[in-house]
Scaffold this active site. Structure first.
Site, PDB file in Angstrom:
ATOM      1  N   PRO A  25      31.726 113.115  66.263  1.00  0.00           N
ATOM      2  CA  PRO A  25      32.576 113.620  66.955  1.00  0.00           C
ATOM      3  C   PRO A  25      33.461 112.566  67.908  1.00  0.00           C
ATOM      4  CG  PRO A  25      30.442 114.286  67.992  1.00  0.00           C
ATOM      5  CD  PRO A  25      30.153 113.957  66.447  1.00  0.00           C
ATOM      6  N   ASN A  26      34.524 112.846  67.933  1.00  0.00           N
ATOM      7  CA  ASN A  26      35.536 112.103  68.700  1.00  0.00           C
ATOM      8  C   ASN A  26      35.924 110.642  67.760  1.00  0.00           C
ATOM      9  OD1 ASN A  26      35.841 113.592  71.199  1.00  0.00           O
ATOM     10  ND2 ASN A  26      33.713 113.176  71.467  1.00  0.00           N
ATOM     11  N   ARG A  33      41.065 105.955  71.590  1.00  0.00           N
ATOM     12  CA  ARG A  33      39.854 106.352  72.418  1.00  0.00           C
ATOM     13  C   ARG A  33      39.122 105.094  73.167  1.00  0.00           C
ATOM     14  NH1 ARG A  33      34.020 108.014  70.103  1.00  0.00           N
ATOM     15  NH2 ARG A  33      33.141 108.667  72.059  1.00  0.00           N
ATOM     16  N   TYR A  38      35.824 100.708  72.033  1.00  0.00           N
ATOM     17  CA  TYR A  38      35.695 100.777  70.315  1.00  0.00           C
ATOM     18  C   TYR A  38      36.723 100.038  69.752  1.00  0.00           C
ATOM     19  CZ  TYR A  38      32.775 104.718  71.958  1.00  0.00           C
ATOM     20  OH  TYR A  38      31.607 105.541  72.704  1.00  0.00           O
ATOM     21  N   ASN A  89      27.468 107.287  61.575  1.00  0.00           N
ATOM     22  CA  ASN A  89      27.660 106.955  62.752  1.00  0.00           C
ATOM     23  C   ASN A  89      27.862 108.631  63.419  1.00  0.00           C
ATOM     24  OD1 ASN A  89      28.564 106.692  65.257  1.00  0.00           O
ATOM     25  ND2 ASN A  89      30.080 105.228  64.743  1.00  0.00           N
ATOM     26  N   ALA A  92      27.937 110.865  69.362  1.00  0.00           N
ATOM     27  CA  ALA A  92      27.238 111.391  70.744  1.00  0.00           C
ATOM     28  C   ALA A  92      26.225 112.334  70.144  1.00  0.00           C
ATOM     29  CB  ALA A  92      28.297 112.426  71.593  1.00  0.00           C
ATOM     30  N   HIS A  95      22.429 111.375  70.077  1.00  0.00           N
ATOM     31  CA  HIS A  95      21.594 111.087  71.488  1.00  0.00           C
ATOM     32  C   HIS A  95      21.180 112.549  71.841  1.00  0.00           C
ATOM     33  CE1 HIS A  95      23.301 107.140  71.415  1.00  0.00           C
ATOM     34  NE2 HIS A  95      24.713 107.514  71.938  1.00  0.00           N
ATOM     35  N   ASP A 102      16.283 116.056  61.344  1.00  0.00           N
ATOM     36  CA  ASP A 102      15.833 117.077  60.192  1.00  0.00           C
ATOM     37  C   ASP A 102      16.579 116.805  58.901  1.00  0.00           C
ATOM     38  OD1 ASP A 102      13.900 117.836  62.231  1.00  0.00           O
ATOM     39  OD2 ASP A 102      14.556 119.896  62.288  1.00  0.00           O
ATOM     40  N   GLU A 113      22.184 103.931  59.803  1.00  0.00           N
ATOM     41  CA  GLU A 113      22.786 104.239  61.211  1.00  0.00           C
ATOM     42  C   GLU A 113      23.510 103.225  61.545  1.00  0.00           C
ATOM     43  OE1 GLU A 113      19.684 105.303  64.389  1.00  0.00           O
ATOM     44  OE2 GLU A 113      21.324 105.443  65.530  1.00  0.00           O
ATOM     45  N   HIS A 115      26.817 102.120  64.700  1.00  0.00           N
ATOM     46  CA  HIS A 115      27.495 102.181  65.833  1.00  0.00           C
ATOM     47  C   HIS A 115      28.383 101.148  66.104  1.00  0.00           C
ATOM     48  CE1 HIS A 115      24.706 105.744  67.048  1.00  0.00           C
ATOM     49  NE2 HIS A 115      23.792 104.879  66.637  1.00  0.00           N
ATOM     50  N   LEU A 116      29.443 101.412  66.450  1.00  0.00           N
ATOM     51  CA  LEU A 116      30.620 100.299  66.602  1.00  0.00           C
ATOM     52  C   LEU A 116      30.302  99.634  68.126  1.00  0.00           C
ATOM     53  CD1 LEU A 116      33.581 102.932  65.924  1.00  0.00           C
ATOM     54  CD2 LEU A 116      33.117 100.794  64.577  1.00  0.00           C
ATOM     55  N   SER A 117      29.785 100.173  69.007  1.00  0.00           N
ATOM     56  CA  SER A 117      29.632  99.638  70.217  1.00  0.00           C
ATOM     57  C   SER A 117      28.135  99.103  70.146  1.00  0.00           C
ATOM     58  CB  SER A 117      30.021 100.407  71.365  1.00  0.00           C
ATOM     59  OG  SER A 117      29.003 101.506  71.403  1.00  0.00           O
ATOM     60  N   ARG A 122      24.990  99.845  76.997  1.00  0.00           N
ATOM     61  CA  ARG A 122      25.858 101.015  77.783  1.00  0.00           C
ATOM     62  C   ARG A 122      24.799 101.896  78.628  1.00  0.00           C
ATOM     63  NH1 ARG A 122      29.622 103.405  73.579  1.00  0.00           N
ATOM     64  NH2 ARG A 122      30.625 104.388  75.538  1.00  0.00           N
ATOM     65  N   ARG A 126      22.401 106.480  76.276  1.00  0.00           N
ATOM     66  CA  ARG A 126      22.796 106.078  74.926  1.00  0.00           C
ATOM     67  C   ARG A 126      21.727 105.273  74.253  1.00  0.00           C
ATOM     68  NH1 ARG A 126      28.257 107.360  74.598  1.00  0.00           N
ATOM     69  NH2 ARG A 126      29.296 107.387  76.644  1.00  0.00           N
TER      70      ARG A 126
HETATM   71  C1  DQA Z   1      28.910 105.355  69.049  1.00  0.00           C
HETATM   72  C2  DQA Z   1      28.260 105.344  70.404  1.00  0.00           C
HETATM   73  C3  DQA Z   1      27.815 106.655  70.948  1.00  0.00           C
HETATM   74  O1  DQA Z   1      26.892 106.407  72.087  1.00  0.00           O
HETATM   75  C4  DQA Z   1      29.154 107.436  71.245  1.00  0.00           C
HETATM   76  O2  DQA Z   1      28.810 108.751  71.777  1.00  0.00           O
HETATM   77  C5  DQA Z   1      29.990 107.401  70.329  1.00  0.00           C
HETATM   78  C6  DQA Z   1      30.376 106.293  69.313  1.00  0.00           C
HETATM   79  C7  DQA Z   1      29.600 104.011  68.599  1.00  0.00           C
HETATM   80  O3  DQA Z   1      30.221 104.012  67.663  1.00  0.00           O
HETATM   81  O4  DQA Z   1      29.470 103.134  69.327  1.00  0.00           O
HETATM   82  O5  DQA Z   1      30.908 108.239  70.156  1.00  0.00           O
HETATM   83  O6  DQA Z   1      28.441 106.050  68.126  1.00  0.00           O
END
Ligand code: DQA
Length: 158
Positions: A25-26, A33, A38, A89, A92, A95, A102, A113, A115-117, A122, A126
């Site tokens: 999501p997002n 964003r 990011y 990725n 959210a 978490h 599953d 897995e 994550h950009l950040s 943070r 997270r």
């Molecule tokens: C994220 C980190 C997550 O905590 C966050 O909710 C995101 C992006 C990242 O790519 O850094 O939406 O997965």
């Protein structure tokens, strides 16, 4: 290993193993964003990077994004049959989601897995990932390059 496969695949008409890159999501808002967290690259930019990396690694690529948990579960189940490995990725849902954990455990594929950040720099909520126990490896804090590194790692495993 990846180089050997690339050479072997070239000109043989062989079907390439496919990496599924799934985004939660997002992430459709990347570039707009919170760019201070990011960065300015859009999801289309990330996809282009992944496509270039997969070409070099002789991997096929399915690259998708959804804001819906159930859709991500459906795609992971699809990957169980069709993918050689999964880069995810989960944004959210990382978490919060036992359902994604599953599904990834059921996939029986290498899972990276991403994550950009750097989620450990943070907010404390997270710092916990529900999906890490299903992951072969975790990359965070390296921006879009993390996706490329994940694909390279996947290519070495498959
Ligand atoms: C994220 C980190 C997550 O905590 C966050 O909710 C995101 C992006 C990242 O790519 O850094 O939406 O997965």
């Amino acid at each position: 290993m990846a180089k050997q496969r690339q050479q072997a695949a070239r000109g043989t008409g062989k079907i390439r193993p496919t990496a599924y890159v799934l985004n939660g999501p997002n992430l459709n808002l990347l570039g707009k964003r919170q760019p201070e967290i990011y960065g300015r690259a859009t999801l289309a930019d990330v996809e282009a990077l992944c496509r270039k990396a997969c070409d070099g690694l002789a991997l096929g690529l399915v690259f998708r994004q959804s804001n819906h948990e159930g859709q991500l579960v459906d795609w992971i189940q699809e990957a169980r049959d069709k993918a050689a490995g999964i880069v995810i990725n989960a944004a959210a849902y990382t978490h919060t989601s036992v359902a994604l954990l599953d599904a990834l455990n059921a996939a029986e594929k290498p899972v990276i897995e991403v994550h950009l950040s750097n989620i450990y720099r943070r907010e404390s909520f997270r710092h916990h990932s529900y999906i890490s126990p299903a992951a072969t490896g975790v990359i965070c804090g390296l921006g879009p390059k993390g996706y490329v590194l994940a694909l390279e790692a996947l290519a070495d495993m498959i």
